[in-house]
Each structure stands twice: as C-alpha cells, then as structure tokens.
Design a protein around this motif. Sequence first.
Motif, PDB file in Angstrom:
ATOM      1  N   ASN A 151       6.966  27.602  18.228  1.00  0.00           N
ATOM      2  CA  ASN A 151       8.430  27.587  18.143  1.00  0.00           C
ATOM      3  C   ASN A 151       8.914  27.713  16.696  1.00  0.00           C
ATOM      4  N   ILE A 152       8.169  27.130  15.747  1.00  0.00           N
ATOM      5  CA  ILE A 152       8.514  27.325  14.333  1.00  0.00           C
ATOM      6  C   ILE A 152       8.345  28.800  13.960  1.00  0.00           C
TER       7      ILE A 152
ATOM      8  N   TYR B 159      10.054  14.471  26.036  1.00  0.00           N
ATOM      9  CA  TYR B 159      11.141  13.621  26.534  1.00  0.00           C
ATOM     10  C   TYR B 159      10.590  12.229  26.758  1.00  0.00           C
TER      11      TYR B 159
ATOM     12  N   ASP C 162      -2.518  21.387  22.078  1.00  0.00           N
ATOM     13  CA  ASP C 162      -1.544  22.084  22.931  1.00  0.00           C
ATOM     14  C   ASP C 162      -0.128  21.812  22.444  1.00  0.00           C
ATOM     15  N   VAL C 163       0.185  20.545  22.201  1.00  0.00           N
ATOM     16  CA  VAL C 163       1.536  20.183  21.746  1.00  0.00           C
ATOM     17  C   VAL C 163       1.792  20.750  20.345  1.00  0.00           C
TER      18      VAL C 163
ATOM     19  N   ARG D  21      13.503   7.495  16.847  1.00  0.00           N
ATOM     20  CA  ARG D  21      13.654   8.273  18.059  1.00  0.00           C
ATOM     21  C   ARG D  21      12.327   8.297  18.839  1.00  0.00           C
TER      22      ARG D  21
ATOM     23  N   TYR E  22       1.710  30.240  23.619  1.00  0.00           N
ATOM     24  CA  TYR E  22       3.157  30.023  23.602  1.00  0.00           C
ATOM     25  C   TYR E  22       3.954  30.992  22.734  1.00  0.00           C
TER      26      TYR E  22
ATOM     27  N   GLU F 202      11.107  19.325   8.129  1.00  0.00           N
ATOM     28  CA  GLU F 202      10.687  17.986   8.611  1.00  0.00           C
ATOM     29  C   GLU F 202      10.023  18.129   9.988  1.00  0.00           C
ATOM     30  N   ILE F 203       8.994  18.987   9.991  1.00  0.00           N
ATOM     31  CA  ILE F 203       8.287  19.385  11.202  1.00  0.00           C
ATOM     32  C   ILE F 203       7.854  18.205  12.066  1.00  0.00           C
TER      33      ILE F 203
ATOM     34  N   CYS G 252      10.987   7.056  12.925  1.00  0.00           N
ATOM     35  CA  CYS G 252      12.356   7.479  12.611  1.00  0.00           C
ATOM     36  C   CYS G 252      13.363   6.848  13.566  1.00  0.00           C
TER      37      CYS G 252
ATOM     38  N   LEU H 111       2.307  24.475  20.529  1.00  0.00           N
ATOM     39  CA  LEU H 111       3.647  24.789  21.023  1.00  0.00           C
ATOM     40  C   LEU H 111       4.672  24.618  19.902  1.00  0.00           C
TER      41      LEU H 111
ATOM     42  N   HIS I 164       9.289  15.710  12.845  1.00  0.00           N
ATOM     43  CA  HIS I 164      10.343  15.126  13.678  1.00  0.00           C
ATOM     44  C   HIS I 164      10.969  16.116  14.646  1.00  0.00           C
ATOM     45  N   MET I 165      10.249  17.204  14.922  1.00  0.00           N
ATOM     46  CA  MET I 165      10.637  18.028  16.067  1.00  0.00           C
ATOM     47  C   MET I 165      10.377  17.199  17.330  1.00  0.00           C
ATOM     48  N   THR I 166      11.319  17.201  18.244  1.00  0.00           N
ATOM     49  CA  THR I 166      11.133  16.459  19.497  1.00  0.00           C
ATOM     50  C   THR I 166      10.270  17.295  20.440  1.00  0.00           C
ATOM     51  N   MET I 167       9.117  16.731  20.820  1.00  0.00           N
ATOM     52  CA  MET I 167       8.161  17.495  21.637  1.00  0.00           C
ATOM     53  C   MET I 167       7.983  16.899  23.021  1.00  0.00           C
TER      54      MET I 167
END
Lengths: 319, 319
Positions: free
Chosen positions: A251-252, A170, A243-244, A179, A285, A162-163, A177, A247, A165-168
Amino acid sequence: MKKYLFGVDIGGTTIKLGIISTEGHIIDKWEITTKKGDQSDQIPNDIWEALSLKMNDHQIDKNQVLGIGAGAPGFVMTETGVIAQAVNLGWIDFPLGELLKNLSGLPVYIDNDANIAALGENWLGSGDLAENLVAITLGTGVGGGIIANGQIVSGTNGMAGEIGHMTMQYNGAPCNCGRNGCLETIASATGIARITNERIDKYPNSILRDIRSLKGKVTAKDVFDAYKESDELATEVVNHITDVLGLAISNIATIVNPSKIVVGGGVSKAKDALLVPLEAAYKRYALPRIVEGSSFTIASLGNDAGIIGGAYLVKQHQL
Amino acid sequence: MKKYLFGVDIGGTTIKLGIISTEGHIIDKWEITTKKGDQSDQIPNDIWEALSLKMNDHQIDKNQVLGIGAGAPGFVMTETGVIAQAVNLGWIDFPLGELLKNLSGLPVYIDNDANIAALGENWLGSGDLAENLVAITLGTGVGGGIIANGQIVSGTNGMAGEIGHMTMQYNGAPCNCGRNGCLETIASATGIARITNERIDKYPNSILRDIRSLKGKVTAKDVFDAYKESDELATEVVNHITDVLGLAISNIATIVNPSKIVVGGGVSKAKDALLVPLEAAYKRYALPRIVEGSSFTIASLGNDAGIIGGAYLVKQHQL
C-alpha cells in the motif's frame, strides 16, 4: 580547498557525530552521551563543542565546512529546524536548528532521525541514490523514511513516514500511540514476540517452548531461527507478520512507487528468512507494474546511517 | 511581454485544451475529439494544430508561450515524456513528449492525468498551494494524485498515487486490475452501487428498493440521497464505504502527512453526506497529530483541473 559535511544523529542515550567528505568518506566518527535537559540548550552546546574539538584535531577550518545536518527523534518542522516534540529528550517546540546555527555560524538542516537514516542509506548504503525509496526499520518499534523525487518527505508537521502507525488490523492489539492494530504492534520485534507468545500454547512440539523454558522468554530472533528449522509455530508467525508487513508495504508502494525498498533494524538481521516471505506477500498485494519497478534490500549502513544522512542533507542543500 | 501556458488533458473521448496566463487566468478553453490511432501521431498532431489555430485567434506569438503541460491516462515516464501504457488510447511506449516538442518547438512536460488534476486543484482550486496534498477522485474508479514537497509524486515507473489499487480487504470483490479487495471495488461509484445491491434484499423497507423497481438499478447518488433521508440500508452502506475510505486515507496520510485532502469526482457531489462520515472515519484511524495538520475539502475545479494542472506543470518548471 577540501570541503566537509557534519552529520549528527541525536538519540535518547548517545549523540553520534561524523565528519564526512563531500565524496562520502567518513573522516571521523564518534559518540557523546546525551545529557537531557528539557528545554535547555545543553544538547546543541555539547554538539558544537564536540564538533569544534574535532575540527581542531583534523585541522579543519570553519570555511571548509558546508554545514551541519542533524537527525532528531520526534516531530521536526524542517523549514524552521524546530523540534515540535521529542518525548525522549523532553523537548517541546525546541529551536534546535536556530541554536546550532547561532553557535556554529554554519548552515544547519534538521529532520527526523528515521528520515535522515533513509537518506543516508540512499546515499552510501543500499539505496544507490534512488529517486523514490521506502526505508523501513523493524526494531523495538517500526519506523520509516520516504524519499520521493530525490527528497525526504517530511510532511506538514513532521509526521510523514510514520509507517509503524499505519492501521493494519481492526480492533488489533493496543499500540503505544493509544490506538489499536498499528503495523508496529505486529511487525516490530516486540510484536513478533507478543504474537508468538499468544500462540505458543497451541504448539506443544515447538522448539520455541523449550527456548521459553530455558530463557523465560522468546524473542523475534528466536522466532526467525526456529523458522529456519521449519518449526511449525515459527512458520505460522513469520507467515502472518510478513503477510501484514507485505500488505503495508504494497500500500505504501501504491502511493510512492519506489524503486528501492530498504529494510533495516534488528529484525532485518534475519535476512532471507524475513525477505523471502516478505517479498512473496508484497507480490500478492501490489500491482504487477509496481512490483516490476521495485526491489527489496537489507539496509547496509547500520548505526552510521544517521550521520551519513545528516551529511547528505547538507550536501543536497549546498551543492 | 505577456506570457502564456498551454494545458492539455487527454482523455479517451475528448482532449481538453486551455490557454492560461502565468497568473492563472483562463484565456480560452475548448475541447476536441480524441481520434484514437494506436501508435500513430494523430493525437499530438491534433493537439498542436488546435493550439496553433487558437494562438492565431488570440494573436499570441510562440515566444510568448512558456510551454505545454499535458496529462495522459496511463503510466507516464515523466523524465522522458514517454507513455509506457495507456490502455484507453492504445499506446505502448508512446513518445508523446518528444512528438509534441518536435511539432511545437516548445518545452513539453507530461504526467499522468490524475496527477495533473491534483496539481491543478492545488494551484487554483481547493489546495491553496499546499506543499503536501492528497487528491482523491471517486468516480467510476478511484484515482489519486500526491503532492509532496510541492511536487507531483510520479514514482519510478508512473505508478505513484494509484490509490484505487490499495488492497483494503482480504479476499474482497474482484477488481478490474485482476486482484481482489482494491479500494476501487469499495469506494467508487461502481463499488457503492455493487455493495448496495448485495445488501438490498435484507432491507425490505429501504427506499432504495423502490428506486430499483422504478429505474432498474441503484446508483451511488441514490445511496447518498437515501442516506440524507436516514434510510437504514443507505446508512449502513455509507458508513461502511466511508470507514474503508477513511482507513485508506489515514494510511496515505501516515506516509505523506498532507495539509490538504481534496476529494473530487462524481461521488464527491454528495458533499457533507460523504465528508462528515469520512472525516469521522479518518479520525478513528489516523494519529492525532496527522489529523491536526490536515483538512478535507471538496475539489472545486471540476473538468478544468487537468488543463490548469498542465499549465502549472509548465509554470513550475519555467519560473
């Protein structure tokens, strides 16, 4: 005796169906309308009726069919074929696998639609049967599918991949969803349009302002088109969102170390305007050895990825 | 006839070895010194000599041994058993699997040491044979191991599960890997001490200042001890590092949707002082359904995780 695989891709509006040979040739493909009916067995009945008619047309006997592989939107318990929840279809704890199996008398395998599409791309699309692959779909939302050790990663309760919904970020933008700051709020077509609109007043010379005046809105496609013309606002937005996204993908990749990263969905039609800055961000990254082991490609199967992935799910279990 | 599994955990200082029954009983375990010798076959020779001697002691015949499973630090090509790189041991493209197989005549399986430890925890430790598990080791660095569909995820070139190198902070502290802002720079024992030292002058009343005066430095253990006493600086640091670690874990869980998250390593000795704020952070960032499907535990096997995981790798392939 020739053997066949049935692939089914259940969407909120249409159900896509396909008869596919074990070698991966599409014998036939077609669509039927999704008749939603909360917990009723309307959808499995429609699927089996449609498949039965085409078996007749193509003179395919049931003992030539290795099974049915189906993708459904929502949270799928793959072991049991139960759809824990599919908001678009009104399903809760819906035993899709069992119903289809009872109707057809065939082996049935179910997974999430995004995961099945990843499997399809991996079989006949851009994946080249990678043992480890990450598929990302950039559309209205951001979806994904992960393949590790040659198998779909579905997870404990159907939530793997569920890529979107990774929190990228703050305190980022609110997500559907409930959040904040999910990847989907930034890298989806919707997110790209939102970010552009938020910044547009600071760029009096941007061609995107003319487009907004003309059409009343700016889409992700407009942004990538303007980026190709070196528009300043478009450049800022594309650099930010890649960029986001880069990143997130790095991380994945640090988790699953894929050889292929397949990008699909409407936003991927921007091709190099997306991929070039995205790969640059990814390299910023990710560990060099992870970068070395991986390559980016655009998904190539389009709407057929689901039925092909469904067919491959059968093939994987049966051969 | 009783069957046995050999587990081997190769470290920079010692090599841990174990003879383990197929049911998971440790028949014997011991250590030998790691004699580093660049590309020589010193280490595989030492391993096989040590195992042979103990086979004699325990009157175990070679046909009672199902194989050798070994964990090595570095990047492991699991299909071939080649160690692409192990900086601590001076190995580059070292054919550990082949050498051990030729010496022993037994099936040999190799993986990264952190991955093997995760497999060990999953078999006999805190994992309870989860199909999907994330193991995180918080020590001098931050390591990890991922299990999906019951199997270790090793990745394309042995880099999967390198959790410590997820980028968590733009322009963050420099990492040993040459990049910036890696999880390891924040959530390792080293990172916790560094962050505390950077902030200590702003907290004249912190008990950590007395500790620093007394011992010349502050360790991660000191920080968690002070946190239990509600020290203001310690509270700020623990909240910060668990927030970042909780975000990282939530993003990992969004990819693999694990049922178990096992936290080990020296920092995990803080137990609830770590787990309580960590779980709170995880819940802030992860989708509710992912949170529902998962639980946190502290790793329980300590230094035996590697040999047990090595043994399980054999069991998984052989049974």
